[in-house]
Design a protein around this motif. Structure first.
Motif, short mmCIF file in Angstrom:
data_model
loop_
_atom_site.label_atom_id
_atom_site.label_comp_id
_atom_site.label_asym_id
_atom_site.label_seq_id
_atom_site.Cartn_x
_atom_site.Cartn_y
_atom_site.Cartn_z
N ALA A 227 -12.88 35.98 3.97
CA ALA A 227 -14.18 35.48 4.40
C ALA A 227 -14.06 34.73 5.72
N CYS A 228 -13.02 33.91 5.85
CA CYS A 228 -12.85 33.13 7.07
C CYS A 228 -12.50 33.99 8.27
N ILE A 229 -11.68 35.01 8.07
CA ILE A 229 -11.33 35.84 9.23
C ILE A 229 -12.44 36.84 9.55
N ASN A 230 -13.28 37.16 8.57
CA ASN A 230 -14.43 38.03 8.82
C ASN A 230 -15.56 37.26 9.50
N GLU A 231 -15.67 35.97 9.23
CA GLU A 231 -16.74 35.14 9.78
C GLU A 231 -16.15 33.87 10.41
N PRO A 232 -15.31 34.03 11.44
CA PRO A 232 -14.63 32.85 12.01
C PRO A 232 -15.58 31.88 12.71
N TYR A 233 -16.74 32.37 13.14
CA TYR A 233 -17.68 31.47 13.81
C TYR A 233 -18.17 30.39 12.85
N MET A 234 -18.26 30.73 11.57
CA MET A 234 -18.76 29.77 10.60
C MET A 234 -17.75 28.67 10.30
N VAL A 235 -16.47 28.93 10.54
CA VAL A 235 -15.43 27.93 10.27
C VAL A 235 -15.49 26.77 11.26
N ALA A 236 -15.99 27.04 12.46
CA ALA A 236 -16.01 25.99 13.49
C ALA A 236 -17.22 26.16 14.40
#
Length: 342
Positions: A227-236
């Motif tokens: 999930a984090c590598i598919n949606e990295p914009y959401m992590v930061a």
């Protein structure tokens, strides 16, 4: 022991200041591949372990029950900028649990970027809990509480069932006993527990590979990683180290920053977990440290090399944008990495 100076800040041809710190790189067997400084010292991991704190959300089935998307699960692991996309996603996560922003106990926070704060000001609004950089994590905690069938109020307290479950997971992953004497309060008001740096590195080696984890937890870790590598914009978000690295490295690494100069990473292709701490808490130095480690560990393609060069050697600029110096890893740090890894 005094940790060594790892990052130099230069002005002209001279070193103007230095940042000391420690680094632990651990493999899936728990062996210390590289230890620089005091890796046995307890540190508060702060937000660097949000991905691990999200494991109960997935393991319990709450993530599936709430039909969380990759973007929302990524937000549950985030220290975001408080951009509109982040606040809106946190709002939707709460709605899926039958809750709203009033249920958040993380406190309000102005967005990180001036343009996002200006939007609120121009709309004659003030920030709320949705803009808090931890709102996704808290929305995940609340969703877990609802699916557990427990009271949502007070979910930030150490004795709440949600926090007890998270503490139990962290004890299993770190192999450490998280007692009251190593407990502090994080900026978003949840408990934070100090463990040795090498224990966090070991936890991230397992998180990134699934090795040593029972099947349910290994599957949960993989879902969160993906999930984090598919949606990295959401992590930061915009212009952030974690987002930039995970966008360009396309699944090769997971990286997550935390307050006070902490950084953690998982590198599945090597089976390594990484944890580091900049002693004075400076993010500018912890980012350089993490960038230097990735540069030393990995064979890079052109895009990865260009990105890391910009992150490992960021310029010091004057108010007019003229380069006056650099922030960069010192030679002793780079030499220690090379000796430990080859």
């Amino acid at each position: 022991m005094d940790n060594p100076a790892l990052v130099n800040v230069t002005r002209g041809n001279l070193t103007e200041s230095q940042h000391r710190g420690s680094v632990a790189i651990v493999d899936t067997k728990g062996a210390l591949v590289c230890g620089i400084g005091d890796v046995e010292a307890r540190v508060f991991p702060r937000s660097a372990i949000k991905a691990l704190q999200a494991l109960p959300l997935v393991e319990s089935g709450a993530s599936d029950a709430l039909d969380l998307t990759d973007a929302e699960l990524s937000l549950a692991c985030a220290s975001h900028n408080g951009e509109e996309v982040h606040a809106n996603a946190a709002r939707v996560m709460l709605m899926k649990a039958g809750l709203n922003e009033d249920d958040l106990e993380c406190g309000p926070q102005w967005p990180k970027r001036m343009e996002d704060a200006a939007k609120l000001i121009l709309a004659d609004e003030v920030p709320c809990g949705l803009h808090n950089n931890c709102s996704g994590k808290h929305a995940g905690f609340l969703g877990l509480a609802k699916c557990m069938g427990v009271e949502t109020r007070g979910y930030i307290n150490p004795d709440h069932p949600v926090q007890r479950e998270i503490r139990h997971v962290m004890e299993q992953l770190t192999g450490d006993t998280l007692s009251k004497d190593v407990c502090g309060t994080d900026g978003c008001s949840i408990p934070t527990y100090a463990s040795p740096l090498k224990n966090f590195a070991s936890a991230f080696a397992a998180f990134g590979t699934g090795e040593g984890l029972e099947p349910l937890r290994a599957d949960a870790a993989r879902q969160i990683y993906d999930a984090c590598i598919n949606e990295p914009y959401m992590v930061a978000g915009a212009d952030r180290f974690c987002t930039k690295v995970m966008e360009v490295f396309r699944g090769r690494v997971f990286v997550k920053t935390g307050a006070e100069g902490v950084f953690c990473a998982a590198i599945p292709e090597l089976g390594f977990g990484v944890a580091l701490k900049c002693d004075d808490g400076a993010t500018r130095a912890s980012e350089v440290m993490m960038g230097a480690i990735l540069e030393a560990l990995l064979d890079l393609n052109e895009d990865e090399a260009v990105l890391l060069d910009s992150l490992v050697n960021p310029p010091i600029l004057t108010r007019r944008g003229i380069q006056a110096g650099h922030i960069k890893p010192n030679e002793e740090f780079l030499s220690a990495l090379k000796q430990a890894l080859h």
